[in-house]
Write a protein that holds these residues in place. Structure first.
Motif, PDB file in Angstrom:
ATOM      1  N   ILE A 145      -7.932   8.478  85.177  1.00  0.00           N
ATOM      2  CA  ILE A 145      -7.635   8.845  83.899  1.00  0.00           C
ATOM      3  C   ILE A 145      -8.629   8.363  82.779  1.00  0.00           C
ATOM      4  N   TYR A 146      -9.442   7.162  83.062  1.00  0.00           N
ATOM      5  CA  TYR A 146     -10.145   6.628  81.921  1.00  0.00           C
ATOM      6  C   TYR A 146     -11.571   6.585  82.176  1.00  0.00           C
ATOM      7  N   ALA A 147     -11.811   7.067  83.316  1.00  0.00           N
ATOM      8  CA  ALA A 147     -13.356   7.043  83.850  1.00  0.00           C
ATOM      9  C   ALA A 147     -14.346   7.948  82.826  1.00  0.00           C
ATOM     10  N   PRO A 148     -15.345   7.425  82.413  1.00  0.00           N
ATOM     11  CA  PRO A 148     -16.232   8.323  81.482  1.00  0.00           C
ATOM     12  C   PRO A 148     -16.482   9.625  82.030  1.00  0.00           C
ATOM     13  N   PHE A 149     -16.801   9.786  83.246  1.00  0.00           N
ATOM     14  CA  PHE A 149     -17.081  10.904  84.030  1.00  0.00           C
ATOM     15  C   PHE A 149     -16.253  11.412  84.676  1.00  0.00           C
ATOM     16  N   ASN A 150     -16.237  12.798  85.153  1.00  0.00           N
ATOM     17  CA  ASN A 150     -15.147  13.281  85.862  1.00  0.00           C
ATOM     18  C   ASN A 150     -16.280  14.088  87.100  1.00  0.00           C
ATOM     19  N   PRO A 151     -16.046  13.558  88.303  1.00  0.00           N
ATOM     20  CA  PRO A 151     -16.947  13.834  89.500  1.00  0.00           C
ATOM     21  C   PRO A 151     -16.508  15.368  89.896  1.00  0.00           C
ATOM     22  N   SER A 152     -15.321  16.034  89.442  1.00  0.00           N
ATOM     23  CA  SER A 152     -14.839  17.021  89.867  1.00  0.00           C
ATOM     24  C   SER A 152     -15.335  18.387  88.831  1.00  0.00           C
ATOM     25  N   LEU A 153     -15.858  17.911  87.832  1.00  0.00           N
ATOM     26  CA  LEU A 153     -16.476  18.942  86.859  1.00  0.00           C
ATOM     27  C   LEU A 153     -17.794  18.993  86.761  1.00  0.00           C
ATOM     28  N   ALA A 154     -18.431  20.083  86.287  1.00  0.00           N
ATOM     29  CA  ALA A 154     -19.977  20.183  85.765  1.00  0.00           C
ATOM     30  C   ALA A 154     -20.063  21.188  84.712  1.00  0.00           C
ATOM     31  N   CYS A 155     -21.139  20.717  84.161  1.00  0.00           N
ATOM     32  CA  CYS A 155     -21.435  21.686  82.859  1.00  0.00           C
ATOM     33  C   CYS A 155     -21.979  22.979  83.466  1.00  0.00           C
TER      34      CYS A 155
END
Length: 189
Positions: free
Chosen positions: A179-189
């Motif tokens: 929940i506190y990770a800077p990046f979300n590996p399951s999302l993309a721009c």
């Protein structure tokens, strides 16, 4: 905010820091543990949050539920950076900042995050991904959200951004990295 160049650096740095408690050791010049020896990110399936932190996150979710509508964020003074920050570790999204809520050294108000994170929705609009707490570094102790220390201090991500602390909180989208990770590996721009 131009996060692209430093977001890659932050992602690499994130993998080399064992846990928030290691920040003090790093400041003292101690070497971080190798990635294989790191404990899981708090809020990940391998390391659940404590009840008090879960209650605080429920408060943040309830207080920011209105921001699932980006028009509400705009009406309340948040302004878009227009750039979707991403890197090899996933995406952060488009940051919407309310500079009136940036208060270095003041107690952190969980209900009023200075930055909201949005990303592209399947329909082509924007969807709410989470929040980011942000404080310029002014010699204060490491800011905390409940019992969670912010990341930093770190250099600004562009020439206009000061040395600062920040903490990403994925309240709108699940983040498998924690929940506190800077990046979300399951999302993309």
């Amino acid at each position: 905010m131009n996060h692209h160049r430093t977001t890659i650096d932050r992602g690499i740095r994130r993998r080399t820091i064992a846990a928030a408690g290691m920040l003090a050791l790093l400041a003292a010049g101690t070497t971080a543990l190798p990635a294989a020896a790191q404990p899981a990110e708090p809020g990940s399936p391998e390391r659940p949050l404590r009840a008090s932190q879960s209650a605080l996150l429920a408060e943040v979710r309830a207080a920011t539920a209105r921001f699932h509508d980006v028009e509400v964020a705009l009406a309340e003074g948040y302004q878009s950076t227009h750039e979707c920050a991403s890197g090899p570790d996933g995406a952060m999204g488009i940051h919407f900042m309310n500079s009136d809520l940036v208060a270095p050294g003041a107690p952190v108000d969980p209900a009023n995050p200075p930055i909201l994170m949005y990303g592209p929705s399947p329909s082509g609009g924007l969807e709410f991904w989470g929040v980011e707490y942000f404080e310029p570094e002014v010699g204060q102790p490491v800011p905390m959200l409940g019992d969670r220390p912010f990341d930093g201090p770190m250099p600004g991500h562009d020439p206009h951004m000061p040395v600062h602390y920040d903490l990403h909180v994925w309240t709108g989208k699940h983040n498998p990295a924690g929940i506190y990770a800077p990046f979300n590996p399951s999302l993309a721009c």
